[in-house]
Scaffold this active site. Structure first.
Site, PDB file in Angstrom:
ATOM      1  CG  ASP A  75      -2.040   0.930   0.941  1.00  0.00           C
ATOM      2  OD1 ASP A  75      -2.355   1.380  -0.153  1.00  0.00           O
ATOM      3  OD2 ASP A  75      -2.920   0.733   1.940  1.00  0.00           O
ATOM      4  CD  GLU A  86       0.311   5.887  -3.392  1.00  0.00           C
ATOM      5  OE1 GLU A  86      -0.423   5.059  -3.837  1.00  0.00           O
ATOM      6  OE2 GLU A  86       0.319   6.516  -2.503  1.00  0.00           O
ATOM      7  CG  ASP A 110      -8.117   4.262  -0.843  1.00  0.00           C
ATOM      8  OD1 ASP A 110      -7.832   3.268  -1.181  1.00  0.00           O
ATOM      9  OD2 ASP A 110      -7.603   5.068  -0.122  1.00  0.00           O
TER      10      ASP A 110
END
Length: 802
Positions: A479, A482, A543
Site C-alpha cells: 500500500d 506515492e 480508494d
C-alpha cells in the site's frame, strides 16, 4: 481567462522559486501542499528563464547515428496588440560573463539508435552528462538492446533516411527535425521546429527545445511533436479522466489520488500510444507534464523534468506497440492460479476470530473464495505496522494460516513503508540510517520513509516481509508508495526530483522479489506504480468512491492502465469510501468478477450475507460465473504475459480497423473473446457498441450485429457477450481453485453459422498455451489435432441461440 493568454498569474510572479515550479493541479488551489503533484510546465513559460530551441544539425555520422545539434537562445517577451498582452519568444545574446567562456548557441549531442525493427531510441543532451548509459531499473535487463541489421540507411537531399520493415525515420539537417512514417509511407509525427510556427497561429507556441531556469541553472526538455487531425492519445498510466488524452494536460507524478474521480494518479506511467500507429516511452523518473494539444491543438508537448531526453518510439498497431514496449520494460509475470479467485476483505478484520469466522461463513454460504485479506488491523495498534500479529487478538497466527490453507484460503496482509514516531521500529530505522533524509540528514517528514534505493534498507525490509511469508502468508499488500519526499536525499545520490516516481517501482520490486524467493510465486497487491512495475503483478485501482460515477471512472482507469503495459489489475468492488449501496454493489460485482483479479474491500460491510438472503444468492451466482470461467481466464492471462496485453482491454486493441472502437471507454473486452458492458446506472439495459462482427449474449444466447445495440441484462446485472466463433473453456464449480479438476474441461461453442471456431486453453500444471481449433462436421463441432491428449477430457457444448 482565455486560451490566448500565454501566461497565467501563477507564471508571471517575479522572483518566484522556479526550481521544480509547480502549477496547482487541483482547480481553485493556489497554495502548495505536501506532495502536491509537480507540474513543471510553468518553467517553460516563466519570463525569468531562458529557452534553447533546437535549430540545425552541425554534424552527423550516419553510421554511428550520432551528431551535434545546435540550439538557438531565446527568452520570453511581451507584445501588446489591441489591448491584449501576449508572451512571445525573441532571440537574445548570451548574458554570461566573461562573454567568450559560454556558448550563446550551444552545440550538444544528439543520437538515434534502433532497438528492433519497430523501436527507435532518440537521445538529446542539454549539457554535460557524467553518465550517459547507466543501468536503468525501468528496463527489463537494465539496458536497451541494439538492432544493427534491420534498418537501412540512405542519404537524402536534406538529411538522413533510415527504413525498416515497420517504417522510416527521416532526420533533416537544416532546419532540424525527426520525422516518422509507417511502412506504407503514412505520416505519423515529427518534431516541431520554430519555422513550423512562424505563420501557423497568433498564439505563441514552444517548439522542440529545453529551458534553463534562472533560479538554479537546472534544465528540462520540451520534446514537441506534431499532432494530426483526428489523432487520439491513450495511456499515461491509471488515469481516471477521459480515455482519449487528446486535449488534456497530464501530469506524471505519483500521487495519493484519494479517490478515482480526479486527474492525479496513483500509477502514472511515462508511456502513451497514438491512433496514428506509434507509441512513445519517456525513459526517465523525473516529473513530466504532457500537453496533448490542450494548450495548442496540433502540438504534443512532452515537458520532461530530466536534463536529457531519452525517448523510445514504437511503430505499429496497438498490439505491436504494447508488445515492443513490454519487451523493453518487461512483461508481467504470471500470478498463481489462486490469485484469480475471490479476495474477501474489509477495512478491517482485526483478529484471528474475524478471519476464521469469515472463512467459515464463505464456505457455509457456498461462496467460492481463495483469499482472506487482513488490512490495517492485524497489528497490536491499528495502522502501526510492525510486521507482527497482535498477540492479544491472534492466539496462534501461524496455525490459523495453516488451517485456513487447508480450507483453500490464502492469507494476504496489509503494510506500508512509512513509520510514525510512535512505531516501535522507528528508532531502529533511524539508528541504522534506513530512511530517506533531508539535506541535513534529518527527516524531511514526520514519518520515517524507507529508502529503497539503499540496499541495506531493502535487506532489512525483506527480512521483515520474509518472516511473514515463511509463516505461510500468501501475498503482501504493497500500500501507498506515492509520497516519497520530493525534497529528500536518497542513498542513490539523487534527490526526490528523480527518486519520487521511481519509489513505487523500487517498492514493488522489493516485495515481489522476496515473495518469489520464499513462495516461488509472482504476486503482490500494490497501489502505486511506475514504468517497469508491470513485471511485479498485481495492482489495484485505489480508494474508489461508492458512486455510479466512481464505478465508471474506475473502468477508465483500468483501461488506461492496460494501455500502459499492465496485464493485471483489480479494484475495490462496490467502492471503498463508505458502505456500498446495495444496487451499486450488485452492478459493480460482475464488473469486478470479470476483471483479472477480484477483491471486495472497503468500509464494512463487504460480506454478502450482511446484505440479506437475496443479495447473498446473487453474489454467489456472480462469483460462481468467474470460477466456472477459470480455464478461459487463466489461458487469457498466460497469453497476456506473452504479448504484453491487458486482461481488461480497450476495444481498439483487438479491432484497430474499426473507427468506432477507438471512441469507447465505458465497456471493455475481458481477454480476446468476451465483451463486458457494465451498468453504471440502475436501468437494466444500456447502449452497447459492438466491434468487428456478430456477438452472442452469454446469458440469453441472443445474437447481435456489429455497431450500436440496445441490450437488456438478464440475471447478472451486466451485458456480457461472446465473440461469434469463440470457444470458451469452462470447468466444474469448486469452492476454491485448489479443488478444481482440470482433467475435465467443458468447451462451450458460441457460433451462429461459423464452420470453424477457436479459443485458448492452458493447464496451470505446465503453463503451456494451446490453441483450441474446432471444425463443424455432420456430427457437430469436433476438435482438430490432439489437444492435451492423455491430460484432459473434453465435453463439447454448443450455446443455444435465439
Amino acid at each position: 481567462m482565455t486560451t490566448k493568454r500565454f501566461l497565467t498569474s501563477a507564471l508571471i510572479l517575479a522572483g518566484c522559486l522556479v526550481l521544480n515550479a509547480q502549477i496547482p493541479v487541483r482547480p481553485g488551489h493556489n497554495q502548495y501542499l505536501l506532495n502536491e503533484p509537480v507540474d513543471i510546465s510553468g518553467d517553460f513559460f516563466n519570463f525569468t528563464n531562458t529557452h534553447y530551441l533546437a535549430d540545425n544539425l552541425k554534424s552527423f555520422d550516419p553510421v554511428r547515428r550520432t551528431g551535434i545539434l545546435e540550439y538557438k537562445r531565446y527568452e520570453n517577451s511581451t507584445r501588446l496588440a489591441f489591448n491584449n498582452m501576449m508572451g512571445v519568444l525573441k532571440p537574445v545574446n548570451a548574458n554570461e560573463f566573461p562573454e567568450n567562456e559560454y556558448e550563446a548557441a550551444p552545440n550538444l549531442p544528439f543520437s538515434i539508435d534502433f532497438v528492433t525493427p519497430r523501436t527507435i531510441r532518440i537521445r538529446a543532451a542539454t549539457g554535460f552528462q557524467k553518465k550517459t548509459d547507466e543501468s536503468s531499473l525501468m528496463l527489463v535487463n537494465g539496458f536497451a538492446p541494439e538492432d544493427q541489421t534491420s534498418w537501412k540507411f540512405s542519404k537524402t537531399a536534406d538529411g538522413y533516411l533510415y527504413t525498416s520493415e515497420a517504417g522510416s525515420v527521416l532526420i533533416r539537417s537544416n532546419p532540424w527535425s525527426v520525422e516518422l512514417r509507417d511502412k506504407n509511407g503514412y505520416f505519423l509525427t515529427r518534431t516541431v521546429h520554430l519555422n513550423d510556427l512562424a505563420n501557423s497561429s497568433y498564439i505563441p507556441q514552444l517548439p522542440f527545445s529545453y529551458v534553463r531556469r534562472a533560479g538554479d541553472y537546472s534544465r528540462s526538455i520540451n520534446a514537441a511533436f506534431i499532432l494530426s487531425p483526428d489523432e487520439k492519445i491513450f495511456g499515461c498510466g491509471e488515469s481516471f479522466t477521459r480515455l482519449d488524452k487528446r486535449g488534456q494536460r497530464v501530469v506524471l507524478w505519483a500521487d495519493d489520488a484519494n479517490g478515482v474521480q480526479n486527474e492525479t494518479m496513483y500509477k502514472p506511467i511515462p508511456f502513451f500510444m497514438s491512433s496514428r500507429g506509434y507509441g512513445m516511452f519517456m525513459h526517465t523518473s523525473a516529473p513530466i507534464t504532457c500537453d496533448f494539444g490542450k494548450y495548442f491543438g496540433n502540438i504534443n508537448s512532452l515537458m520532461i523534468g530530466d536534463d536529457q531526453l531519452d525517448l523510445f518510439v514504437f511503430l505499429g498497431e496497438p498490439k505491436d506497440i504494447l508488445d515492443e514496449y513490454t519487451d523493453l520494460t518487461g512483461k508481467a509475470s504470471m500470478p498463481p492460479l489462486w490469485s484469480f479467485g475471490l479476495w474477501m476483505s474489509r477495512i478491517t478484520y482485526f483478529s484471528e476470530d474475524d478471519g476464521r469466522r469469515v472463512a467459515s461463513l464463505l464456505r457455509q454460504n457456498r461462496i467460492p473464495s481463495d483469499v482472506i485479506h487482513f488490512d490495517t488491523g492485524w497489528f497490536e495498534t491499528d495502522w502501526q505496522c510492525d510486521y507482527k500479529f497482535a498477540p492479544s487478538r491472534f492466539r496462534d497466527a501461524e496455525q490459523m494460516i495453516a488451517d485456513l490453507k487447508k480450507q483453500g484460503f490464502h492469507i494476504s496482509l496489509w503494510q506500508l513503508p512509512y513509520f510514525v514516531p510512535k512505531n516501535k521500529l522507528f528508532s531502529e530505522i533511524i539508528e541504522k540510517g534506513l530512511y530517506v533524509k533531508d539535506a541535513k540528514g534529518n527527516l524531511p517528514y514526520e514519518d520515517a520513509t524507507l529508502d529503497f534505493s539503499n540496499p541495506a534498507t531493502v535487506a532489512w525490509y525483506q527480512d521483515k516481509i520474509g518472516g511473514l511469508l515463511k509463516m505461510g502468508v500468501g501475498a503482501i499488500k504493497v500500500d501507498f508508495g506515492e509520497a516519497a519526499p520530493q525534497s529528500g536525499v536518497y542513498a542513490s545520490g539523487k534527490t526526490g526530483f528523480y527518486e519520487h516516481n521511481l519509489y513505487p517501482l523500487r517498492y514493488n520490486k522489493a516485495v515481489a522479489d522476496i515473495t518469489k524467493q520464499i513462495n516461488g510465486e509472482n504476486i503482490i497487491w500494490a497501489r502505486s506504480a511506475w514504468a517497469g512495475s508491470q513485471r511485479y503483478p498485481l495492482h489495484w485501482g485505489g480508494d474508489a468512491e461508492c458512486t455510479d460515477n466512481a464505478m465508471q471512472s474506475e473502468l477508465r482507469g483500468g483501461l488506461s492502465f492496460g494501455l500502459s503495459g499492465f496485464s493485471f489489475w483489480s479494484h475495490d468492488i462496490g467502492g471503498f469510501i463508505e458502505k456500498s449501496p446495495e444496487d451499486l454493489y450488485r452492478r459493480w460485482l460482475p464488473f469486478g468478477m470479470l476483471t483479472s483479479h477480484s477483491r471486495c474491500h472497503g468500509t464494512p460491510p463487504k460480506e454478502p450475507w450482511e446484505y440479506g438472503t437475496a443479495f447473498n444468492d446473487y453474489f454467489r451466482t456472480v462469483v460462481e460465473l468467474k470460477y466456472r470461467l477459470m480455464p478461459y481466464i487463466y489461458a487469457q492471462a498466460v497469453n497476456c504475459t506473452k504479448q504484453g496485453l491487458p486482461m481488461v482491454r480497450a476495444l481498439f486493441i483487438e479491432y484497430p480497423g474499426d473507427p468506432g472502437a477507438w471512441q469507447i471507454d465505458n465497456e471493455y473486452l475481458f481477454g480476446s473473446d468476451i465483451l463486458v458492458a457494465p451498468l453504471f446506472e440502475n436501468a437494466g439495459e444500456r447502449d452497447v457498441y459492438l466491434p468487428g462482427g456478430r456477438w452472442i449474449d452469454f446469458q440469453t444466447g441472443s445474437v447481435y450485429q456489429k455497431g450500436w445495440n440496445r441490450i437488456k441484462t438478464s440475471g447478472i446485472e451486466a451485458v456480457i457477450l461472446v465473440r461469434d466463433g469463440a470457444v470458451i473453456p469452462r470447468i466444474a464449480l469448486a469452492q476454491s481453485t485448489t479443488e478444481m479438476d482440470w482433467s475435465k474441461i467443458d468447451l462451450e461453442v458460441f457460433a451462429s453459422d461459423q464452420g470453424e471456431v477457436s479459443g485458448l486453453l492452458c493447464l496451470p500444471s505446465d503453463n503451456e498455451l494451446h490453441r483450441i481449433a474446432m471444425k463443424k462436421t455432420v456430427k457437430g463441432y469436433e476438435i482438430e489435432g490432439n489437444l492435451l491428449q492423455n491430460k484432459t477430457s473434453f465435453n463439447i457444448r454448443v450455446k443455444l441461440l435465439k
